[in-house]
Design an enzyme around this catalytic site. Sequence first.
Site, short mmCIF file in Angstrom:
data_model
loop_
_atom_site.label_atom_id
_atom_site.label_comp_id
_atom_site.label_asym_id
_atom_site.label_seq_id
_atom_site.Cartn_x
_atom_site.Cartn_y
_atom_site.Cartn_z
N GLU A 96 5.04 25.71 19.85
CA GLU A 96 3.84 26.55 19.94
C GLU A 96 2.56 25.74 19.79
OE1 GLU A 96 1.94 30.71 18.22
OE2 GLU A 96 4.03 30.22 17.87
N GLU A 129 15.07 24.73 15.02
CA GLU A 129 14.29 23.65 15.62
C GLU A 129 13.00 23.42 14.86
OE1 GLU A 129 13.84 23.27 19.77
OE2 GLU A 129 15.80 24.12 20.26
N ASN A 130 12.38 24.48 14.37
CA ASN A 130 11.14 24.31 13.62
C ASN A 130 11.39 23.65 12.27
OD1 ASN A 130 8.42 25.51 14.72
ND2 ASN A 130 10.06 26.75 15.56
N ARG A 133 11.95 19.94 13.18
CA ARG A 133 10.96 19.14 13.91
C ARG A 133 9.51 19.37 13.51
NH1 ARG A 133 13.19 19.78 20.13
NH2 ARG A 133 15.34 19.17 19.72
#
Length: 300
Positions: A96, A129-130, A133
Site C-alpha cells: 500500500e 506479508e505485512n 516485510r
Amino acid sequence: MAKATKKQALGRGLSALLKDPSNDIKSVDDKNADKVVGSIVELDLSSIEVNPFQPRTSFNEESLRELASSIRELGVIQPITVRKLNFNTYQLVSGERRFRASKLIGLETIPAYIRIANDQESLEMALVENIQRQDLDPIEIALSYQRLIEEIQVTQEELSDRVGKNRSTIANYLRLLKLDPIIQTGMRDGFISMGHGRALINVDDPTDQLDIYEKIVTNNLSVRDTEAIVRNYKADTGKAASPAKKSIPSFAKEGKTELSTLFDSKVDVKVTTSGKGQLVVPFKNKEDFQRILKLIKGEK
C-alpha cells in the site's frame, strides 16, 4: 537494458490481455491464467482498490513523500501484490505504501503480481506479508497476529510456522494488547518501545501502569530503568498481595456520577497520582453512540 525493455513490453501485453472481456480470468483453471497469475503485470492504478484487511492503519506523510521521490527517479522496484476481484478490478494484498506513493506523483500504472484468492486467503496473505516485510509498529504487529488467530482460526503454534517466528515471540506481541489503550497509543507513536511495554505488562493495575508510563515519558527512562521501577512495584508488599482498588479523587467521583446520569451509561474514570486521567464512556451500538455524541454537543 534489452531484457528490462522486453520485460516491460511483456507486462504491457499481459495488461492488454486482462482488459479483453473475452479473456476475463476468474480462476486458476481459466484459459491464459497461467500467463497472468504470478507474473508482473502493469495495472492501471484506477483499477486497484485498497485492501480493507490491511493491518497498517497509519502512513507517515514524510516517509511517503520520500518513497514517491525515489519512485519518480527509479520507478517501482518491488511490484505490489493484488488479487483479482472482477473484470479489470483488483484489490491490494500488500504494497500500500508503494501504491499511495505512486498515486502521489501522478503515475497511471504500477507493476503488480496478480493472485486469485478468496477473502480469507487475502486476509492471511496481507497480514503475513505485512508482518514479514513492512515496518509495522509493535501494536500493529500484535493486532495482525490477533486477527490471524481469530479470523483464520489458527493456534499460536500454527501461526509460528506460517510467519516463521518463535511461538514465544508471538505470545510477547499479543501480551502488549493487555496494556492500557493510552500506553498502546504511546508505543504506536514512538514515545516508548516494545521493551518498555513488556515491562509494564507486569503491572496489573491500569492506573499504576499509566503512572509509570508517565514517568517513562517525562524522564526519558530506559527499558532497564523501567524494569527496575516495575521490580520495586512488585516487591512492595502492599501491592504484591491482592492490591486494593485505588479510590479516585472526590471531584472525579462526583463527576463520574453526574456523567453516568447524563449519558445513561456507566462511565469509568481513571486518575493518576499526578491528577491526569481519562474518561471511558461505553455505548451499545451505533445509535447509542450517536445519542451520546448529541448529548456531548448539547444537541437535542
